[in-house]
Design a protein around this motif. Structure first.
Motif, PDB file in Angstrom:
ATOM      1  N   ALA A  63       0.860  -1.180   0.000  1.00 47.78           N
ATOM      2  CA  ALA A  63       0.000   0.000   0.000  1.00 47.78           C
ATOM      3  C   ALA A  63       0.892   1.223   0.000  1.00 47.78           C
ATOM      4  O   ALA A  63       2.074   1.155   0.359  1.00 47.78           O
ATOM      5  CB  ALA A  63      -0.936   0.022   1.211  1.00 47.78           C
ATOM      6  N   LYS A  97      -2.548  -0.139  -2.691  1.00 44.95           N
ATOM      7  CA  LYS A  97      -3.793   0.454  -2.223  1.00 44.95           C
ATOM      8  C   LYS A  97      -3.584   1.922  -1.901  1.00 44.95           C
ATOM      9  O   LYS A  97      -2.449   2.372  -1.703  1.00 44.95           O
ATOM     10  CB  LYS A  97      -4.294  -0.227  -0.943  1.00 44.95           C
ATOM     11  N   HIS A 138      -8.524   1.459  -0.056  1.00 47.15           N
ATOM     12  CA  HIS A 138      -8.092   0.886   1.207  1.00 47.15           C
ATOM     13  C   HIS A 138      -9.164   0.927   2.299  1.00 47.15           C
ATOM     14  O   HIS A 138      -9.134   0.102   3.219  1.00 47.15           O
ATOM     15  CB  HIS A 138      -6.842   1.645   1.681  1.00 47.15           C
TER      16      HIS A 138
END
Length: 344
Positions: A63, A97, A138
């Motif tokens: 992420a 993400k 997310h």
């Protein structure tokens, strides 16, 4: 020394289809949330990724904010990718993400089109990639219309930045709404990433049914409840553990009730010939609607221990009934409240 992947890397890892898509994931995937950032030992992370791929782990999950510091896990992954994994790019599923606070000002958080597209571009640059295999939102955004967020995911695919999209920590209701929007756009929405463990079973209250009905895959993060479903806390708090540091692990997780649950579950695991961590991962994967369990690893040995959960995946009905006595909510989910957010 140059890295050459093990020739037998696909012999023991099972791969599961992601819902009704054409994509398969390894039963166990590797997440880079902790232990792979700029404050960690670079060569240790490199050794973990090499070992994971040698054992058939083809999915690496990142992420924008993974580190610490934020962004550094993707930067390190870019270096590992260039040095070791470039020849194997088409054998890998790489995901990232955006949705949490990433840069200052009003455009570096949540779910606006501006934030998601900019964050995806930054992630690609940090990792030295032309395209992600999966890009997720997310967490739900309480202010941005869902149509805008899902439209941004659609744009990310149509512009060539990602092949597939997913969401994380969305409630069953929001998941159905997101699916309706993305389906109408023809967007390849294939996966949901919720937290799920023996101490955090919220997905069983409608989400798994929703995903199964919609034909979406599920990749469960934190199957060890941030390391709580191991034996490390049965004798107190180790100095190098996550509980000893400031962050997402809260000290009140270590209640007497939770410790008693862990001890009872550990006894069941010992009778099965597994570590508690191995049983916890296998338990999450007992449901065929769960495509993959997303684990972390601090060392190669810890990674191997987790992957060895695949050696004993079967459960008797008596074992499952006994586990259910102790696998109850332990208050260890930081993300459930996020799932209930309703965009305006």
């Amino acid at each position: 020394m140059p890295y050459t992947a093990a020739e037998n890397r696909y012999e023991t890892m099972p791969y599961r289809r992601l819902g009704r898509s054409g994509l398969k994931l390894p039963a166990i995937s590797l997440g880079l949330w902790q232990n792979f950032g700029g404050k960690d030992v670079f060569e240790t992370g490199r050794s973990i990724l090499r070992r994971a791929f040698d054992r058939g782990v083809t999915h690496f999950d990142l992420a924008n904010n993974y580190g610490p510091p934020a962004g550094s896990a993707e930067e390190n992954f870019g270096r590992w990718m260039a040095a070791d994994f470039r020849p194997y790019r088409d054998e890998l599923i790489i995901s990232s993400k955006a949705g949490y606070d990433m840069w200052p000002g009003p455009y570096g958080n949540f779910g606006s089109r501006k934030y998601l597209v900019a964050s995806c571009d930054q992630s690609l640059k940090r990792m030295g990639l032309d395209m992600l295999d999966i890009f997720y939102h997310h967490r739900p955004d309480p202010e941005t219309p869902l149509e805008e967020t899902m439209g941004a995911l659609d744009h990310i695919v149509r512009s060539g930045r990602a092949l597939y999209v997913g969401i994380s920590s969305y409630s069953p209701e929001l998941t159905r709404a997101a699916h309706a929007i993305l389906s109408a756009q023809g967007t390849p929405f294939v996966i949901h990433q919720p937290s799920y463990s023996m101490l955090n079973r919220w997905v069983e209250d409608g989400l798994l049914d929703t995903l199964g009905g919609l034909g979406l895959g599920c990749i469960a993060f934190s199957p060890l409840a941030q390391g709580f479903l191991t034996t490390k806390y049965l004798q107190g708090v180790p100095g190098d553990s996550r509980a000893a540091k400031a962050g997402s692990f809260k000290s009140d997780y270590l209640s007497d009730d939770n410790i008693a649950r862990i001890a009872a579950l550990n006894a069941i695991a010992e009778r099965r010939g597994q570590s508690l961590a191995q049983m916890a991962i296998a338990w999450v994967l007992r449901d065929p609607r769960v495509t993959s369990a997303l684990i972390g690893a601090r060392t190669v040995e810890q990674l191997d221990n987790s992957l060895d959960s695949l050696n004993r995946m079967d459960f008797t009905s008596e074992e499952l009934a006994e586990i259910d006595r102790f696998a109850t909510d332990g208050g260890v989910d930081l993300w459930r409240a996020q799932s209930r957010i309703q965009p305006s």
